[in-house]
Write a protein that holds these residues in place. Structure first.
Motif, PDB file in Angstrom:
ATOM      1  N   LEU A 118      13.096 -11.482 -16.627  1.00 23.48           N
ATOM      2  CA  LEU A 118      11.948 -11.517 -17.525  1.00 23.48           C
ATOM      3  C   LEU A 118      11.022 -10.333 -17.244  1.00 23.48           C
ATOM      4  O   LEU A 118      10.822  -9.960 -16.089  1.00 23.48           O
ATOM      5  N   LYS A 119      10.457  -9.748 -18.285  1.00 23.38           N
ATOM      6  CA  LYS A 119       9.504  -8.659 -18.101  1.00 23.38           C
ATOM      7  C   LYS A 119       8.117  -9.260 -17.873  1.00 23.38           C
ATOM      8  O   LYS A 119       7.305  -9.390 -18.790  1.00 23.38           O
ATOM      9  N   TYR A 120       7.864  -9.612 -16.616  1.00 19.06           N
ATOM     10  CA  TYR A 120       6.581 -10.212 -16.271  1.00 19.06           C
ATOM     11  C   TYR A 120       5.477  -9.151 -16.342  1.00 19.06           C
ATOM     12  O   TYR A 120       5.731  -7.954 -16.226  1.00 19.06           O
ATOM     13  N   SER A 121       4.257  -9.604 -16.523  1.00 17.02           N
ATOM     14  CA  SER A 121       3.116  -8.685 -16.608  1.00 17.02           C
ATOM     15  C   SER A 121       2.713  -8.258 -15.210  1.00 17.02           C
ATOM     16  O   SER A 121       2.204  -9.064 -14.432  1.00 17.02           O
ATOM     17  N   VAL A 122       2.919  -6.996 -14.903  1.00 15.30           N
ATOM     18  CA  VAL A 122       2.625  -6.501 -13.563  1.00 15.30           C
ATOM     19  C   VAL A 122       1.135  -6.224 -13.433  1.00 15.30           C
ATOM     20  O   VAL A 122       0.490  -5.776 -14.374  1.00 15.30           O
ATOM     21  N   GLN A 123       0.602  -6.517 -12.263  1.00 16.33           N
ATOM     22  CA  GLN A 123      -0.806  -6.273 -11.996  1.00 16.33           C
ATOM     23  C   GLN A 123      -0.973  -4.954 -11.250  1.00 16.33           C
ATOM     24  O   GLN A 123      -0.171  -4.618 -10.379  1.00 16.33           O
ATOM     25  N   THR A 124      -2.022  -4.227 -11.577  1.00 16.09           N
ATOM     26  CA  THR A 124      -2.250  -2.909 -10.978  1.00 16.09           C
ATOM     27  C   THR A 124      -3.700  -2.768 -10.529  1.00 16.09           C
ATOM     28  O   THR A 124      -4.529  -3.631 -10.774  1.00 16.09           O
ATOM     29  N   GLY A 125      -3.966  -1.659  -9.864  1.00 17.11           N
ATOM     30  CA  GLY A 125      -5.286  -1.418  -9.310  1.00 17.11           C
ATOM     31  C   GLY A 125      -5.246  -1.214  -7.800  1.00 17.11           C
ATOM     32  O   GLY A 125      -6.288  -1.121  -7.149  1.00 17.11           O
ATOM     33  N   ARG A 126      -4.017  -1.118  -7.246  1.00 17.22           N
ATOM     34  CA  ARG A 126      -3.875  -0.881  -5.800  1.00 17.22           C
ATOM     35  C   ARG A 126      -4.213   0.568  -5.463  1.00 17.22           C
ATOM     36  O   ARG A 126      -4.047   1.465  -6.286  1.00 17.22           O
ATOM     37  N   ARG A 127      -4.627   0.775  -4.218  1.00 19.87           N
ATOM     38  CA  ARG A 127      -4.777   2.108  -3.670  1.00 19.87           C
ATOM     39  C   ARG A 127      -3.744   2.289  -2.570  1.00 19.87           C
ATOM     40  O   ARG A 127      -3.208   1.317  -2.032  1.00 19.87           O
ATOM     41  N   ASP A 128      -3.442   3.523  -2.249  1.00 17.89           N
ATOM     42  CA  ASP A 128      -2.411   3.824  -1.257  1.00 17.89           C
ATOM     43  C   ASP A 128      -2.989   3.841   0.151  1.00 17.89           C
ATOM     44  O   ASP A 128      -4.092   4.348   0.374  1.00 17.89           O
ATOM     45  N   GLY A 129      -2.214   3.310   1.102  1.00 18.02           N
ATOM     46  CA  GLY A 129      -2.652   3.271   2.482  1.00 18.02           C
ATOM     47  C   GLY A 129      -2.514   4.616   3.176  1.00 18.02           C
ATOM     48  O   GLY A 129      -1.789   5.509   2.724  1.00 18.02           O
ATOM     49  N   LEU A 130      -3.202   4.740   4.304  1.00 20.45           N
ATOM     50  CA  LEU A 130      -3.221   5.993   5.059  1.00 20.45           C
ATOM     51  C   LEU A 130      -2.373   5.944   6.329  1.00 20.45           C
ATOM     52  O   LEU A 130      -2.165   6.976   6.967  1.00 20.45           O
ATOM     53  N   ILE A 131      -1.900   4.767   6.690  1.00 18.35           N
ATOM     54  CA  ILE A 131      -1.182   4.602   7.953  1.00 18.35           C
ATOM     55  C   ILE A 131       0.217   4.082   7.702  1.00 18.35           C
ATOM     56  O   ILE A 131       0.420   3.147   6.921  1.00 18.35           O
ATOM     57  N   SER A 132       1.198   4.688   8.381  1.00 19.57           N
ATOM     58  CA  SER A 132       2.584   4.225   8.310  1.00 19.57           C
ATOM     59  C   SER A 132       3.210   4.391   9.684  1.00 19.57           C
ATOM     60  O   SER A 132       3.473   5.508  10.129  1.00 19.57           O
ATOM     61  N   LEU A 133       3.453   3.277  10.356  1.00 25.10           N
ATOM     62  CA  LEU A 133       3.995   3.306  11.710  1.00 25.10           C
ATOM     63  C   LEU A 133       5.209   2.398  11.826  1.00 25.10           C
ATOM     64  O   LEU A 133       5.162   1.227  11.421  1.00 25.10           O
ATOM     65  N   ALA A 134       6.265   2.916  12.409  1.00 24.93           N
ATOM     66  CA  ALA A 134       7.470   2.120  12.616  1.00 24.93           C
ATOM     67  C   ALA A 134       7.171   0.884  13.456  1.00 24.93           C
ATOM     68  O   ALA A 134       7.777  -0.177  13.258  1.00 24.93           O
ATOM     69  N   SER A 135       6.224   1.007  14.360  1.00 24.72           N
ATOM     70  CA  SER A 135       5.893  -0.112  15.244  1.00 24.72           C
ATOM     71  C   SER A 135       5.270  -1.291  14.502  1.00 24.72           C
ATOM     72  O   SER A 135       5.212  -2.402  15.027  1.00 24.72           O
ATOM     73  N   ASN A 136       4.807  -1.061  13.277  1.00 21.07           N
ATOM     74  CA  ASN A 136       4.235  -2.154  12.475  1.00 21.07           C
ATOM     75  C   ASN A 136       5.292  -2.959  11.736  1.00 21.07           C
ATOM     76  O   ASN A 136       4.979  -4.014  11.178  1.00 21.07           O
TER      77      ASN A 136
ATOM     78  N   CYS B   7       0.687   5.320  -5.811  1.00 15.59           N
ATOM     79  CA  CYS B   7       2.111   5.134  -5.530  1.00 15.59           C
ATOM     80  C   CYS B   7       2.426   3.652  -5.369  1.00 15.59           C
ATOM     81  O   CYS B   7       3.510   3.188  -5.741  1.00 15.59           O
ATOM     82  N   ALA B   8       1.488   2.897  -4.810  1.00 19.30           N
ATOM     83  CA  ALA B   8       1.679   1.458  -4.637  1.00 19.30           C
ATOM     84  C   ALA B   8       1.847   0.769  -5.983  1.00 19.30           C
ATOM     85  O   ALA B   8       2.692  -0.130  -6.138  1.00 19.30           O
ATOM     86  N   ASP B   9       1.068   1.190  -6.982  1.00 16.94           N
ATOM     87  CA  ASP B   9       1.216   0.609  -8.315  1.00 16.94           C
ATOM     88  C   ASP B   9       2.524   1.041  -8.963  1.00 16.94           C
ATOM     89  O   ASP B   9       3.162   0.259  -9.686  1.00 16.94           O
TER      90      ASP B   9
ATOM     91  N   ASP C 237       0.810  -1.218   0.000  1.00 15.51           N
ATOM     92  CA  ASP C 237       0.000   0.000   0.000  1.00 15.51           C
ATOM     93  C   ASP C 237       0.842   1.266   0.000  1.00 15.51           C
ATOM     94  O   ASP C 237       0.336   2.360   0.260  1.00 15.51           O
ATOM     95  N   ALA C 238       2.144   1.127  -0.304  1.00 18.57           N
ATOM     96  CA  ALA C 238       3.069   2.264  -0.357  1.00 18.57           C
ATOM     97  C   ALA C 238       3.199   2.977   0.984  1.00 18.57           C
ATOM     98  O   ALA C 238       3.610   4.134   1.032  1.00 18.57           O
ATOM     99  N   SER C 239       2.875   2.289   2.073  1.00 21.95           N
ATOM    100  CA  SER C 239       3.014   2.910   3.396  1.00 21.95           C
ATOM    101  C   SER C 239       4.468   3.208   3.736  1.00 21.95           C
ATOM    102  O   SER C 239       4.753   4.117   4.515  1.00 21.95           O
ATOM    103  N   ILE C 240       5.395   2.481   3.121  1.00 17.59           N
ATOM    104  CA  ILE C 240       6.816   2.715   3.384  1.00 17.59           C
ATOM    105  C   ILE C 240       7.277   4.061   2.819  1.00 17.59           C
ATOM    106  O   ILE C 240       8.300   4.610   3.235  1.00 17.59           O
ATOM    107  N   LEU C 241       6.519   4.625   1.904  1.00 15.98           N
ATOM    108  CA  LEU C 241       6.921   5.884   1.266  1.00 15.98           C
ATOM    109  C   LEU C 241       6.570   7.113   2.096  1.00 15.98           C
ATOM    110  O   LEU C 241       7.106   8.197   1.850  1.00 15.98           O
TER     111      LEU C 241
END
Length: 331
Positions: free
Chosen positions: A139-157, A121-123, A78-82
């Motif tokens: 190999l250029k594999y076919s990437v899947q998309t349609g993710r949405r970005d998360g709202l929470i990012s905590l070091a404790s996770n 951002c996750a995609d 969910d791109a929470s690392i960003l």
């Protein structure tokens, strides 16, 4: 090695995942953005940004593979690392050496100019990582998309598998993410383009399991060379290629597995894959055959589907304007 029915089904989809558009894994879809940006193709824009960086910095491949893994293993892809913040995932010790944030920012900015508010951002992480793998010989594999970005990012996770973890512990950690033992061996194969630091392997070189001796499972000539690279009492934390074949240490190929069979695995978990009966045959298979490129792509697709947010009505997700902050508040 015996596979579960689910694992056999996944492996059997290899050519489909690579060659067909429109294939779905859950709510994700190959070609999700086709027609959503009328003047440009999203994947082409991201590919151009990655290609420009790759020309001057091939280490971006390992950086993006690690970035995607560290994102997906913590509360899903969910791109929470960003997200920036004083207590965000970026600040957790395992993530302090993660790189590649800037190239995701660049790709996001390029996409937003042409297609604002549409691409997550996750995609972009998933697309950019796939493109980097392809540029480095994979190999250029076919990437899947349609993710949405998360709202929470905590070091404790942040609770990521340690490089000194046992195979059984690693299998359990991957199973929690619905990844099979074969997926685990494949994803660890990303170490074919990675590096580590002396601080992570000094115990293998000087005091393995508190014996005062090097790890007996490491090739003796390699151990001697690494002790020169990593002096016991040095304050300098030098880097070491995880694939000791210098001719392919920047190439996504099966050389990593060949090195493991020569007792030249660098991290403890890497070498342990050849010693554990549950994973040895898989390592031998990838080292000696041509299955790795397709199956690595399959494993990356499966990694990218962990706990994704795809429903526009799900209030846990959004399409961020900036990958470093949520649209409403900074995390």
């Amino acid at each position: 090695m015996k596979f579960s029915a689910a694992a056999v089904t996944l492996l059997g989809l290899g050519l489909i995942l690579v060659n067909l558009t429109g294939f779905c894994y859950g709510a994700l879809q190959v070609g999700f953005y086709k027609g959503k940006c009328l003047t440009a193709d999203v994947e082409t824009i991201v590919a151009g940004v990655v290609r420009t960086r790759f020309v001057t910095d091939q280490t971006i491949v390992a950086a993006l593979l690690r970035l995607q893994f560290h994102d997906c293993f913590v509360k899903g892809c969910d791109a929470s690392i960003l997200l920036d913040g004083t207590s965000s995932e970026k600040t957790a010790p395992p993530n302090l050496s993660v790189r590649g944030y800037d190239i995701i920012d660049q790709a996001k900015a390029a996409v937003e100019k042409i297609c604002p508010g549409v691409v997550s951002c996750a995609d972009i992480i998933a697309i950019a990582t796939r493109d980097a793998v392809s540029l480095s010989g994979g190999l250029k594999y076919s990437v899947q998309t349609g993710r949405r970005d998360g709202l929470i990012s905590l070091a404790s996770n942040v609770n990521l598998p340690s490089p000194s973890i046992s195979v059984s512990q690693s299998v359990a950690a991957f199973a929690q993410k619905r990844l099979s033992p074969t997926d685990m061996v494949l994803l660890l194969g990303g170490h074919t383009v990675g590096i580590t630091h002396c601080s992570f392997i000094k115990n293998r070189l000087y005091n393995f399991n508190n014996t005062g001796k090097p790890d007996p499972t490491m090739d003796t000539s390699l151990a001697k060379a690494l002790r020169l690279r990593c002096p016991q009492n040095s304050n300098t934390d030098n880097t070491i290629n995880l694939d000791q074949n210098t001719a392919s240490s920047l190439t996504v190929d099966n050389s990593y597995y060949k090195q493991l069979l020569l007792k030249k695995g660098i991290l403890q978990i890497d070498q342990a894959l050849t010693l554990d009966p549950s994973t040895n045959a898989t390592v031998v298979s990838f080292a000696s055959g041509s299955k790795f490129p397709v199956q690595f792509g399959n494993a990356m697709v499966k990694l990218g589907a962990i706990e994704v947010i795809t429903d526009p009505a799900d209030r846990q997700g959004e399409i961020r304007r900036s990958c470093r902050a949520t649209n409403k508040v900074s995390i």
